[in-house]
Structure formats: structure tokens, C-alpha cells
Design a protein around this motif. Structure first.
Motif, mmCIF file in Angstrom:
data_model
loop_
_atom_site.group_PDB
_atom_site.id
_atom_site.type_symbol
_atom_site.label_atom_id
_atom_site.label_comp_id
_atom_site.label_asym_id
_atom_site.label_seq_id
_atom_site.Cartn_x
_atom_site.Cartn_y
_atom_site.Cartn_z
ATOM 1 N N UNK A 320 0.813 -1.219 0.000
ATOM 2 C CA UNK A 320 0.000 0.000 0.000
ATOM 3 C C UNK A 320 0.845 1.267 0.000
ATOM 4 N N UNK A 321 2.163 1.129 0.125
ATOM 5 C CA UNK A 321 3.045 2.298 0.130
ATOM 6 C C UNK A 321 4.296 1.973 -0.678
ATOM 7 N N UNK A 322 4.744 2.933 -1.461
ATOM 8 C CA UNK A 322 5.954 2.754 -2.271
ATOM 9 C C UNK A 322 6.652 4.098 -2.411
ATOM 10 N N UNK A 323 7.979 4.076 -2.300
ATOM 11 C CA UNK A 323 8.741 5.314 -2.430
ATOM 12 C C UNK A 323 10.142 5.011 -2.933
ATOM 13 N N UNK A 324 10.525 5.679 -4.023
ATOM 14 C CA UNK A 324 11.891 5.627 -4.526
ATOM 15 C C UNK A 324 12.473 7.028 -4.475
ATOM 16 N N UNK A 325 12.436 7.724 -5.622
ATOM 17 C CA UNK A 325 12.835 9.129 -5.640
ATOM 18 C C UNK A 325 11.755 9.978 -4.975
ATOM 19 N N UNK A 326 12.141 11.029 -4.291
ATOM 20 C CA UNK A 326 11.141 11.854 -3.599
ATOM 21 C C UNK A 326 10.261 12.621 -4.569
ATOM 22 N N UNK A 327 9.027 12.899 -4.147
ATOM 23 C CA UNK A 327 8.100 13.803 -4.830
ATOM 24 C C UNK A 327 7.445 13.227 -6.075
ATOM 25 N N UNK A 328 7.767 11.984 -6.457
ATOM 26 C CA UNK A 328 7.204 11.420 -7.683
ATOM 27 C C UNK A 328 5.687 11.310 -7.591
ATOM 28 N N UNK A 329 5.192 10.702 -6.510
ATOM 29 C CA UNK A 329 3.749 10.512 -6.419
ATOM 30 C C UNK A 329 3.019 11.830 -6.180
ATOM 31 N N UNK A 330 3.699 12.813 -5.606
ATOM 32 C CA UNK A 330 3.058 14.106 -5.352
ATOM 33 C C UNK A 330 2.854 14.914 -6.628
ATOM 34 N N UNK A 331 3.896 15.054 -7.445
ATOM 35 C CA UNK A 331 3.854 16.070 -8.494
ATOM 36 C C UNK A 331 4.033 15.514 -9.902
ATOM 37 N N UNK A 332 4.151 14.194 -10.036
ATOM 38 C CA UNK A 332 4.247 13.602 -11.370
ATOM 39 C C UNK A 332 3.042 12.714 -11.658
ATOM 40 N N UNK A 333 2.726 11.797 -10.748
ATOM 41 C CA UNK A 333 1.615 10.877 -10.958
ATOM 42 C C UNK A 333 0.284 11.613 -10.780
ATOM 43 N N UNK A 334 -0.631 11.426 -11.748
ATOM 44 C CA UNK A 334 -1.939 12.074 -11.664
ATOM 45 C C UNK A 334 -2.787 11.525 -10.535
ATOM 46 N N UNK A 335 -3.683 12.341 -10.030
ATOM 47 C CA UNK A 335 -4.502 11.970 -8.875
ATOM 48 C C UNK A 335 -5.222 10.629 -9.041
ATOM 49 N N UNK A 336 -5.788 10.309 -10.226
ATOM 50 C CA UNK A 336 -6.500 9.026 -10.337
ATOM 51 C C UNK A 336 -5.599 7.806 -10.162
ATOM 52 N N UNK A 337 -4.277 7.964 -10.308
ATOM 53 C CA UNK A 337 -3.375 6.818 -10.265
ATOM 54 C C UNK A 337 -2.440 6.809 -9.056
ATOM 55 N N UNK A 338 -2.641 7.690 -8.099
ATOM 56 C CA UNK A 338 -1.728 7.747 -6.955
ATOM 57 C C UNK A 338 -1.777 6.473 -6.109
ATOM 58 N N UNK A 339 -2.964 5.975 -5.822
ATOM 59 C CA UNK A 339 -3.057 4.725 -5.068
ATOM 60 C C UNK A 339 -2.513 3.550 -5.888
ATOM 61 N N UNK A 340 -2.747 3.572 -7.194
ATOM 62 C CA UNK A 340 -2.224 2.515 -8.060
ATOM 63 C C UNK A 340 -0.696 2.516 -8.034
ATOM 64 N N UNK A 341 -0.090 3.697 -8.075
ATOM 65 C CA UNK A 341 1.372 3.774 -8.027
ATOM 66 C C UNK A 341 1.886 3.182 -6.722
ATOM 67 N N UNK A 342 1.237 3.498 -5.615
ATOM 68 C CA UNK A 342 1.682 2.989 -4.319
ATOM 69 C C UNK A 342 1.627 1.463 -4.240
ATOM 70 N N UNK A 343 0.769 0.846 -5.010
ATOM 71 C CA UNK A 343 0.637 -0.611 -4.962
ATOM 72 C C UNK A 343 1.379 -1.305 -6.102
ATOM 73 N N UNK A 344 2.059 -0.552 -6.949
ATOM 74 C CA UNK A 344 2.665 -1.118 -8.152
ATOM 75 C C UNK A 344 4.115 -1.524 -7.912
ATOM 76 N N UNK A 345 4.660 -2.263 -8.890
ATOM 77 C CA UNK A 345 6.050 -2.698 -8.877
ATOM 78 C C UNK A 345 6.823 -1.945 -9.953
ATOM 79 N N UNK A 346 8.109 -1.658 -9.733
ATOM 80 C CA UNK A 346 8.890 -0.925 -10.736
ATOM 81 C C UNK A 346 8.857 -1.556 -12.117
#
Length: 520
Positions: A320-346
Motif C-alpha cells: 500500500x506504500x511505495x517510495x523511490x525518488x522523492x516527490x514522484x507521487x506528489x507532483x508527477x503521478x496524476x490523482x487518479x493513479x496515486x493509489x495505483x502507483x503505491x501498490x505497483x512494482x517498478x
């Protein structure tokens, strides 16, 4: 180098030309706390909210050749947050993953699991023995203190290969061979723990690492929040003079609102020879951190006496949480896909590629400025400079030999560490500005001192294209050159008025400073 064939208005002129409330968004958009509450679902799960990931060649004296990895969780902790404070979730997996061959799959995983040992301290009240309501019943002086009503313990397992099906073996204390470690209780206050720094230092363990001939170190515990961002002002549409955020001499004009917060850190220090691939000569590793929770839970509306929780958990672990480089999910990933990014694999990051190649942030900046499309945003679409920075690594700096495009924090372990005092707060971007030689900083890994907010702002508005120059120094392609950046050299001068470099840190492992006490 700037193309002077046609004079462009300066960034300051553009700012003055537009309305102040809208223009303030130029710095607000990228300057959010680094992955603190960055997606809708994770705001409901603070115990597993990954906030920051650091990966750097250790610069502590005498630790040359070691790599430090620090994953922070549980954002925005108030030091006075009693009586329960900020224990980790014993029903979760906290993991730091390493890819050492560029295929976007974990080759090594350091898995942390926590356990709460309830001591049920009771006091004689009249003829009854009654359990106390607090975390402690006296002064705490060392690990596993009998004065603590709850002792937190943890294990660290190294998994080679797939995180769920690979070969697993536990890290163990040097000397005793014990595989269980004590986590220091949070900094309740100076009456309970008079010398917290010394107390916490007793919880730094030298460990044997399975398959590694060189001992490492491990620590899990509360630390002072080291991240700096002008948070309150940012969310109030940069309620500050615009002349400040465009003046590099005022990078420390505002106090850091996170300076009075704590965070929980999971830190490991490992010799680089134990992290690198045994089959290639690649010195670059990629790393990211995740947290996973059980798929189901059952809430008991009437829990029996003596139980410390009303919830029973079951099912498989779900990330349910994923973090590599800072700020990616905040300012790059669009709002509809933020939860999807957190659950995804590189390895599946191709689904998010458009957010990187055609980012919305620069255009949002133009909308905030009231400017025509393309008048401030970089024109080199698709943005190969961002693909390089976020998905493959920079050539001759931190790009693996055969990278699979994927988002993670990449570190070249062969680039020597730079002592803290000599580190450039703007990392590689700072080298371009100052003509320095500090290539050991973000986006080549990340050190506590690196000002990732300012660096990310510069990069988003074309700073790496400016650095690439007409000679294609970074290999971004001919389209990424100074003429593709309408803001010109002014892109290098953007900041959020809070200076990461002045935050207090330790000179050695675990590097993040002693947490603030709940009471003096």
C-alpha cells in the motif's frame, strides 16, 4: 549557456506581470513534504506511510565502502504524542528493496517486522493490583527496560530474489547471534529518558548479514524529522513575497515548519560488496521502499478484557506504500493513479510513462501564471530529461549497464562519498552552478543534506536541459538544450525559501538527528 537570439522576459518580469496569488503556485506545486500523505488511501494508514528514502555512500569517518539505506515512516509526529506515541504496526511488512542488475526487479530485500511485548505493569491500589494506563512506570535507561509497559522488538530478514518466494535468512547480532532487536521507545521526555541520545545509541546493532563476509549495522527508532519544506506557506498559495522565492540569496528566508516534528527511521548500513551483483561489474544499485498490510481485517465491537487491539488480521500481504525518488507521487503521478502507483512494482512502470514524458506540472505553472502554453514550460516533449532523471539514471553518473525504465532511487556505489561540510545542497545541479565535483548527491542517491525540493523544482522547469547544453553533455538528446527552456538560466534560481542544508544531522549512522522530546 542561454540562447540570446530573441530576448525572453526574465522570470521575475513574468512574475510581476501576472497576479500574485496565481503565480505563487509555481513554487507550491512541487514543494510538498516528500511523500508525506501523498495518496488518498495512505492518509488513512499513517503507520505504514513511507515518507522519505535515503541511499548514499556512507560519509561517516572510517566507513568508506559502506552504503547507508534509511526508510522513514509515520509522518508529522508531534513529540508530545502520548500516551501511546508512535509504535510500528506489528501486522505490517516494512521493506527496502535493491535491484543490482537493472531489470527493475528486487534482487535483495531487507524486511523489517515488529512485535509489541506488553508487560502489563500493575500497581497495588488498596487490595487490588491494577494495570497502569501509561507507556512507562518510571525512568528508562536501557534496552528492554522493565519500566516500559510496552517493549517494541523487531527482526530484519534478508531475502534474495523475489520478496515473497526468495531465499530468506535473518540478520543477527555480532557476538550473541540473536536475531531479535530492541527498538528504543519514542522520546517521551527528559524526565523519563534524561539522556535520549545515549539511550538510542544503545540500539545501534552491529550485525552479520547472510551471504556477506563484512558486518553491517542496523537501527530502527524515532528520529528528528530531517526533511525541510515551506509546508504551511506552500499550501496557502505561497503566502510569502515572490521576490523571496526567486532570489537565491534567500534560500533560508523562512523557518522550516517540519523542524518540530519527528519520524520513525529504519536504517541499515551494508558494505557495497554485499549489495552489488555477483555476475556483472555494475556499480549502480536501484532502491525503493514499500510497506504492506494484511488483505483483510475483522473489527471486534466488544473485545475481551486484556486485549490490546480490537482488530484481527488475515489474508495475504498487500503493498500500500511505495517510495523511490522523492516527490514522484506528489507532483508527477496524476490523482487518479496515486493509489495505483503505491501498490505497483517498478517492473510495471510503463503504465505511468505518460506522466513522465508529458508532465502536467510545467503547464500547471503556466496556467497559474496566466501565460500561453509553451511560454514557460520546457518544449522538449517528450521530456527525455525527466525519463533519464526518474526512469533510467544519468549516463556516466547513476545509470545501470542495462536499465529497464522504472522509477527508483539509483546510486553509483563507486562514486566516493563527500564529507558533510563539503556536500553541495543541490547535488549534481549544484555542480553545474558552482563548477564543483560533488556527484555523490541527488539524483545520484539521496543524502539527508540534499535539498530535493529545490532540485526537483529546477529539474521540472528544465534545469537539466540547461545543464545538458548544446553539447548534449548528459545524453538527453538534441531536443534538450538551452533553447528548449523558455525560463533560461532563471530555472536554476527557483526555491521554496527553506534551506535543507541547515537542518541538524548526526555525523554518522544513523545520521538523522536525535528526536525531539515530548517535554523538556
Amino acid at each position: 549557456m542561454v540562447d540570446h537570439a530573441v530576448r525572453r522576459p526574465s522570470f521575475r518580469e513574468l512574475l510581476i506581470a501576472a497576479s500574485c496569488p496565481l503565480l505563487a503556485i509555481v513554487a507550491a506545486l512541487p514543494a510538498q513534504a516528500s511523500s508525506h500523505r501523498e495518496a488518498p488511501f495512505i492518509t488513512t494508514q499513517p503507520k505504514v506511510d513511507g515518507t522519505d528514502l535515503y541511499a548514499f555512500n556512507s560519509y561517516e569517518q572510517g566507513r568508506s565502502g559502506y552504503v547507508t539505506l534509511i526508510a522513514n515512516y509515520q509522518p508529522l509526529q508531534d513529540p508530545f504524542g502520548g500516551p501511546n506515541y508512535f509504535k510500528m504496526d506489528p501486522n505490517a511488512l516494512y521493506e527496502i528493496h535493491i535491484d543490482n542488475n537493472g531489470d527493475a526487479k528486487e534482487d535483495l530485500t531487507f524486511q523489517f517486522r515488529f512485535q509489541n511485548v506488553f508487560n502489563r505493569i500493575s500497581l497495588p491500589i488498596g487490595t487490588q493490583s491494577v494495570p497502569i494506563p501509561l507507556t512507562q512506570a518510571g525512568q528508562v535507561q536501557g534496552p528492554n527496560s522493565p519500566a516500559l509497559n510496552v517493549n517494541e522488538k523487531f527482526t530484519v530478514t534478508l531475502i534474495r530474489g523475489d520478496r515473497r518466494s526468495g531465499q530468506a535468512a535473518a540478520l543477527a547480532r555480532v557476538g550473541s547471534g540473536a536475531t531479535s532487536f530492541d527498538k528504543p521507545v519514542d522520546n517521551i521526555g527528559t524526565k523519563t529518558i534524561p539522556q535520549y541520545a545515549a539511550y538510542a545509541a544503545q540500539h545501534v546493532y552491529e550485525v552479520t548479514i547472510p551471504g556477506c563476509s563484512v558486518p553491517g549495522r542496523v537501527f530502527a527508532g524515532q528520529r528528528r524529522e530531517g526533511f525541510a519544506v515551506n509546508l504551511g506557506t506552500v499550501f496557502d498559495l505561497i503566502n510569502a513575497p515572490l521576490s523571496v522565492i526567486t532570489n537565491p540569496s534567500l534560500i533560508n528566508a523562512a523557518p522550516n515548519p517540519l523542524a518540530n516534528k519527528n519520524v520513525t527511521s529504519l536504517a541499515v548500513e551494508v558494505h557495497k560488496s554485499c549489495l552489488l551483483s555477483k555476475t556483472t561489474a555494475d556499480p549502480v544499485i536501484g532502491t525503493w521502499t514499500t510497506a504492506s498490510i494484511r488483505q483483510s481485517q475483522l473489527v471486534n465491537a466488544n473485545p475481551p478484557s486484556g486485549h490490546q487491539t480490537t482488530v484481527s488480521y488475515g489474508g495475504a500481504f498487500v503493498q500500500v506504500s511505495r517510495l523511490g525518488m522523492p516527490l514522484v507521487n506528489e507532483v508527477i503521478i496524476g490523482l487518479p493513479d496515486k493509489d495505483r502507483f503505491n501498490s505497483s512494482l517498478p517492473q510495471n512502470d510503463g503504465q505511468f510513462a505518460t506522466y513522465v514524458t508529458n508532465p502536467t506540472l510545467p503547464r500547471l505553472v503556466e496556467i497559474a501564471m496566466g501565460l500561453a502554453p509553451g511560454s514557460a514550460a520546457p518544449r522538449n516533449l517528450p521530456r527525455q530529461d525527466l525519463v533519464t532523471a526518474f526512469l533510467t539514471g544519468i549516463a556516466n553518473v547513476n545509470r545501470p549497464l542495462n536499465p529497464t525504465p522504472s522509477e527508483m532511487l539509483r546510486l553509483n556505489t563507486s562514486i566516493p562519498a563527500v564529507p558533510f561540510a563539503q556536500q553541495n545542497r543541490l547535488g549534481i545541479v549544484g555542480n553545474v552552478l558552482a563548477g564543483g565535483s560533488d556527484n555523490a548527491g541527488y539524483p545520484n542517491g539521496r543524502r539527508p543534506k540534499d535539498d530535493v525540493v529545490d532540485i526537483s523544482l529546477v529539474v521540472a522547469m528544465g534545469g537539466l536541459c540547461m545543464a545538458n547544453g548544446n553539447n548534449n553533455a548528459f545524453g538527453f538528446g538534441a531536443a534538450c538544450n538551452p533553447s528548449a527552456v523558455p525560463l533560461g538560466a532563471t530555472a536554476f534560481r527557483l526555491h521554496d525559501a527553506v534551506d535543507q542544508a541547515v537542518q541538524p544531522f548526526l555525523s554518522g549512522f544513523p545520521y538523522l538527528n536525535t528526536p525531539l522530546p515530548g517535554a523538556q
